[in-house]
Scaffold this active site. Structure first.
Site, PDB file in Angstrom:
ATOM      1  N   ASP A 130       0.835  -1.204   0.000  1.00  0.00           N
ATOM      2  CA  ASP A 130       0.000   0.000   0.000  1.00  0.00           C
ATOM      3  C   ASP A 130       0.875   1.262   0.000  1.00  0.00           C
ATOM      4  O   ASP A 130       0.542   2.258  -0.615  1.00  0.00           O
ATOM      5  CB  ASP A 130      -0.923   0.017   1.226  1.00  0.00           C
ATOM      6  CG  ASP A 130      -2.045  -1.003   1.064  1.00  0.00           C
ATOM      7  OD1 ASP A 130      -2.263  -1.440  -0.096  1.00  0.00           O
ATOM      8  OD2 ASP A 130      -2.663  -1.371   2.073  1.00  0.00           O
ATOM      9  N   CYS A 131       1.995   1.168   0.725  1.00  0.00           N
ATOM     10  CA  CYS A 131       2.867   2.355   0.784  1.00  0.00           C
ATOM     11  C   CYS A 131       3.850   2.425  -0.384  1.00  0.00           C
ATOM     12  O   CYS A 131       4.360   3.482  -0.721  1.00  0.00           O
ATOM     13  CB  CYS A 131       3.599   2.414   2.118  1.00  0.00           C
ATOM     14  SG  CYS A 131       4.230   0.833   2.672  1.00  0.00           S
ATOM     15  N   TYR A 132       4.161   1.269  -0.984  1.00  0.00           N
ATOM     16  CA  TYR A 132       5.061   1.210  -2.148  1.00  0.00           C
ATOM     17  C   TYR A 132       4.368   0.438  -3.271  1.00  0.00           C
ATOM     18  O   TYR A 132       4.635  -0.735  -3.483  1.00  0.00           O
ATOM     19  CB  TYR A 132       6.371   0.509  -1.779  1.00  0.00           C
ATOM     20  CG  TYR A 132       7.249   1.275  -0.820  1.00  0.00           C
ATOM     21  CD1 TYR A 132       7.994   2.366  -1.273  1.00  0.00           C
ATOM     22  CD2 TYR A 132       7.344   0.909   0.513  1.00  0.00           C
ATOM     23  CE1 TYR A 132       8.810   3.067  -0.399  1.00  0.00           C
ATOM     24  CE2 TYR A 132       8.161   1.606   1.386  1.00  0.00           C
ATOM     25  CZ  TYR A 132       8.891   2.691   0.927  1.00  0.00           C
ATOM     26  OH  TYR A 132       9.700   3.381   1.779  1.00  0.00           O
TER      27      TYR A 132
END
Lengths: 500, 128
Positions: A130-132
């Site tokens: 989700d963050c990368y």
């Protein structure tokens, strides 16, 4: 008693009154003045070495992409680096080889290309989070584009190194270069009189935190190197330096035929002369540094030592082995080692480089251990067939054919009257003899040059030999050439079937 | 001097080396020979004064003869003067000078190529 401090020496560097010489020059100075006077006169002795240092690599940071990626696998010019760190950090090992070009191009070549300002293709993959969210990335970078490009070399600047030779009948391609058959040459590495650690063998001034010359820039010792083995005189250093400040004259990629890629590093270490002991240590000569010549024909961790040798003998151009003059080759560059020691001398003289005391001393005792292995390496005697049919050399070809047929065994070991192995005879040799209508004694049709192996050899070595010479079986013999059994490619396939 | 004798495909079946030696009576010392059914290339040593005569004899039979002026080429940028080449050369082409630079005595080279494989820096190439 002479006693100087690093602060006093650095003040002299600052006001330009420092007396600095190279480790080569120090030999004559100590000879002429004696240790005490030399210790008073000389403030700093510079050393240098320029050789293959496989255990080197580049820690780099690429900066974040948009959308960001947490890199799981990464390649630079098709050479894989390790990226099991945070998102865009990677460690590129000098000895890693290209997926497409093989050993001709490796991590070391990528590092040199970066230093020369060349463009490098980057390919990276990830699983996406989700963050990368990004999963694939392709870009082209140069050294300038990297946030950090730090050489972090786990094992550099060996105190000295064992020389190599080859007793076997074939050319060996090793990390010590090409070794000619029957002791045809000797190769060695190390700067002898200029070798950094050989000039401070008690590690009094070289330790964690010592400022050094590394690849043409100022770098640091960050501790002892891996496989540091001080009690045997084979100390090593772990080093750190900024690639962006380095110079390709002192950092060169190389490739050894049949072995792989490596990085030639130029390292220089200044030794502050704080007392007589250090003056005496830096007067070390080539003839005082003793190493061994090892036989690389034995593909084992513990290679037989052919003889002891010192660096003066190695650098003379030839050494004696079994009464014969054998030519030597250096793999490291003495000329460049000398250039480095002189360059560092100029830096200190010009007040551009200050000496330092280690924050912590290197461990001066202990040995590097061999690997702990929990699975026994299978030996030839564990997998060979102890059943082997033998035949005497003066028997007839017909006897041989009968033996092969009766035992349904394709290889007959041919022995002398005293039971020594003298040849091997296969069904193929017999067919050939029959076809050519030429069959007297076994001796006249057998293969005389037999590949053999010993019962205590690891199966891996026997398999490599079978493969290299394209034969399907080898008799197993003891030291008196008595036949103990036979190892065939069948035996080896069965071993693999058990293993998986 | 070192010479290179190239034998083209259409002449490979004739004993042109032997014929030339017998005709001229000039001895040549063959250092390297790569000959198969389609092509031949030899490196040989011959007395400087007799070169023209043996060249004419060989070329009249269809061989191509050239002097090996620069049998080996060293890239001085790539060379780091380690001296790895020194001990593997059968002709002692390489040596160190007083300042530990590698010296190349090209005249002795027979283009065996061993040094090319040895050089860790790819600094050596066969010349023409």
């Amino acid at each position: 008693m002479v006693k100087k401090s690093v602060h006093e020496i650095n003040r002299k560097i600052e006001d330009g009154s420092v007396n600095v010489v190279t480790a080569e020059e120090m030999v004559t100075i100590v000879e002429e003045l004696g240790v005490e006077e030399a210790a008073k006169e000389v403030d700093v002795v510079t050393t240098g070495t320029f050789g293959a240092m496989c255990s080197s690599g580049l820690m780099l940071n690429l900066g974040h992409s948009e959308p960001p990626i947490k890199i799981q696998k990464i390649w630079f010019n098709n050479v894989e680096a390790y990226s099991g760190l945070a998102a865009v950090d990677a460690y590129l090992g000098a000895a890693q080889i290209s997926d497409t070009r093989g050993i001709q191009y490796g991590g070391a070549h990528v590092i040199e290309d970066l230093l020369r300002g060349k463009e490098i293709d980057v390919h990276a993959t990830s699983y996406g989070t989700d963050c990368y969210p990004r999963k694939v990335l392709d870009t082209i970078i140069t050294l300038e584009d990297l946030n950090e490009a730090i050489l972090l070399n786990p094992r550099n600047a060996y105190q000295k190194y064992a020389a190599a030779t080859n007793s076997s009948k074939r050319i060996l391609n090793t990390y010590m270069g090409e070794l000619l058959p029957s002791f045809g040459n000797v190769t060695y590495s190390g700067a002898g009189v200029l070798s950094p650690l050989s000039n401070d063998p008690n590690y009094e001034t070289v330790g964690t935190g010592t400022r050094i010359f590394m690849g043409g820039a100022q770098g640091y010792v960050i501790g002892n190197g891996t496989q540091h083995s001080p009690s045997s005189g084979f100390g090593t250093l772990m080093l750190k330096g900024n690639l962006k400040e380095m110079n390709p004259d002192y950092l060169r990629a190389a490739s050894f035929t049949g072995y792989g890629a490596t990085l030639y590093m130029g390292i220089g270490i200044p030794i502050p002369i704080l007392n007589e002991k250090l003056a005496a240590a830096t007067a070390v000569r080539d003839e005082d540094i003793v190493t061994t010549i090892q036989d690389y024909a034995v593909g084992s961790r513990d290679k037989p030592v052919i003889r002891k040798v010192n660096y003066a003998e190695l650098r003379s151009g030839s050494v004696q082995i079994n009464g014969k003059d054998v030519p030597t080759s250096s793999l490291s560059s003495f000329k460049n080692a000398r250039t480095i020691a002189n360059e560092l001398k100029e830096w200190v003289k010009d007040g551009k480089f200050f000496v330092s005391m280690p924050v912590e001393r290197l461990c001066a005792e202990g040995f590097a251990k061999p690997m702990k292995e929990t699975q026994a390496v299978p030996l030839v005697k564990d997998v060979m067939s102890s059943f082997i049919v033998t035949i005497k050399r003066d028997q007839t070809v017909q006897d041989a054919a009968k033996k092969i047929w009766e035992n349904s065994f394709n290889h007959l070991a041919v022995t002398s009257d005293t039971g020594e192995l003298v040849g091997i005879l296969t069904a193929w040799d017999i067919s050939k003899a029959v076809a050519e209508n030429c069959f007297d004694s076994v001796e006249s049709v057998m293969t005389k040059k037999v590949l053999t192996c010993a019962p205590n050899e690891p199966v891996d070595l026997a398999a490599r030999r079978l493969d290299r010479y394209g034969v399907s079986a080898m008799p197993v013999i003891d030291a008196h050439r008595q036949v103990l059994g036979i190892i065939t490619s069948d035996n080896i396939s069965k071993l693999l079937a058990r293993r998986y | 001097m070192k010479i290179k004798i190239t034998i083209p495909t259409d002449r490979i079946h004739n004993p042109i080396i032997s014929e030339s030696i017998v005709e001229t009576g000039i001895l040549i010392n063959i250092m390297v020979a790569n000959i198969d059914s389609t092509y031949g290339e030899l490196i040989a040593d011959v007395n400087d004064l007799k070169f023209d005569k043996i060249k004419n004899a060989l070329e009249s039979r269809g061989a191509i003869v050239s002097i090996l002026d620069q049998p080996i080429h060293r890239d001085e940028e790539e060379c780091i003067n380690c001296g790895a080449c020194i001990s593997v050369c059968p002709m002692n082409v390489y040596s160190f000078d007083n300042s530990w630079s590698v010296l190349v005595d090209e005249k002795k080279c027979i283009q065996c190529g061993v040094c090319i494989k040895m050089c860790p820096h790819g600094a050596l190439k066969l010349g023409e």
